[in-house]
Design a protein around this motif. Structure first.
Motif: not given
Length: 392
Positions: A104, A107, A109-110, A252, A283, A286-289, A291, A328
């Motif tokens: 992760i 990624e 943005e997560r 991140n 949930e 790998a939550p998005t930044l 949200e 990010s």
């Protein structure tokens, strides 16, 4: 059941088992309750641990964790915490992840949440098991016990090594030949004189992968940690702004860091027998930044109900999310940081300043600075603006 604080209980009861038979029965009961490892040691088995702990405190490597420095002599020997203890029963629960926690990190943005915090709070899960095992023990034979789950002055890792569960690796965490670097620890102190297990020896050899991977160089030497540089400390224990020198290294990672644990070669054994109750919530994988950045206090508490993340509070968590947003490279996330320039929390506003400085051009940043500084009264946030607007 009585006790002065969470994770500690006094239990008494009649019984009739003894010695080796009792220990074998105890181990069987522990495994039936969901423990993966168990061992017994003497309360005076870790004399060297006290010396290392005093050195750790002397150089200030504990940072703002003042509770570590309170009554350090009580940590040196379990008898300082409870003079009547005659045996220390150490227990481990495997929480090895079902996927590589380093993936992760690519990624951007997560948000990356530490493996141990993706499920229910391990304090609550393990405390229930310890209480059940303690009840069984006092029913089996007359004794007194106290239970501990990372909530009192107990040096769990040295005691776990003395009780044969594993050894303290170069990253200072416990390493097990069966479960790698993924063991939650709990302890039962008892007045019983139980047969001891042999201490585990160090099996790290020449490997230093855990030291090399640390993004913030938190290990000044093998087996030594400077918590002030550790991402877990910076994102969890640290209550103020994250020092500028570590922000890029955080990437991140929004709650804790698993890098030094995840690269341990002994982890190839860690997923055997993993308990379902410690599995990650979908949930939180790998939550998005984006949200996460929109969580207000109520939404934060709801999202992280029963999770250890909840303990740091919404403001510190959003601070971490904003550092990740700044790292990010995603210009689309600038809008989330811009909105948080006017958050009620100075801690959040300051982190939003830094995030925007990484994502938007100079003209846009200067325009935002003019608008925000016209109403900003907090000195720490004004300092963030000043630092970000200095000529590069």
């Amino acid at each position: 059941m009585a006790g002065g604080r969470a994770g500690v209980a006094d239990l008494r009861g009649p019984g009739f088992l003894k010695s080796d038979e009792l220990k074998r029965a105890l181990a069987a009961e522990a495994r039936a309750l969901g423990f993966d490892s168990i061992g017994v040691t003497a309360p005076g088995a870790i004399p060297e641990a006290a010396k290392h702990f005093r050195e750790f405190l002397a150089v200030g490597a504990h940072g703002d964790m003042d509770w570590l420095a309170q009554n350090p002599q009580r940590r040196a020997d379990p008898r300082g915490l409870w003079p009547e203890v005659r045996s220390v029963i150490m227990l481990g629960v495997n929480y090895g992840p079902d996927e590589d926690p380093l993936i992760i990190l690519k990624e951007r943005e997560r948000g990356a949440i530490s493996v141990y915090a993706k499920g229910d709070d391990y304090h609550d899960v393990i405390k229930k098991r310890l209480k059940a095992l303690a009840r069984w023990l006092v029913a089996a034979t007359p004794c007194e016990v106290k239970i501990f789950v990372d909530t009192a002055a107990v040096m769990e890792k040295p005691l776990a090594q003395a009780a044969s569960l594993g050894w303290q690796g170069k990253h200072t965490n416990l390493v097990s030949r069966e479960f790698g670097s993924w063991l939650f620890l709990g302890a039962i102190f008892t007045t019983l004189d139980l047969p001891r297990d042999e201490p585990e020896i160090d099996h790290c050899g020449s490997c230093h992968a855990c030291l090399d991977i640390c993004p913030t160089a938190a290990f000044p030497a093998p087996y030594k940690l400077d918590a002030r540089r550790c991402i877990s400390y910076l994102t969890i224990e640290n209550k103020g702004p994250i020092p500028h020198e570590f922000r890029k290294g955080i990437g991140n990672r929004i709650y804790g860091c698993d890098d030094c644990l995840a690269v341990c070669p002994w982890n190839k054994f860690a997923q055997q027998g993993r308990e379902a109750k410690l599995a990650a919530r979908e949930e939180l994988r790998a939550p998005t930044l984006a949200e996460l950045s929109r969580l207000d206090d109520a939404a934060f508490r709801g999202r992280f109900s029963k999770s250890p993340v909840k303990r740091i509070g919404r403001d510190r968590f959003i601070r971490n999310v904003l550092i990740a947003i700044g790292n990010s490279g995603e210009g689309a996330l600038a809008a989330e940081a811009e909105r948080l320039l006017f958050d009620a929390s100075p801690l959040v506003r300051g982190a939003a300043v830094w995030a925007l400085a990484q994502l938007v051009g100079r003209d846009r940043f200067d325009a935002l600075a003019t608008k925000a500084m016209a109403v900003e009264s907090d000195a720490s946030v004004r300092a963030e603006w000043a630092a970000a607007t200095k000529p590069s």
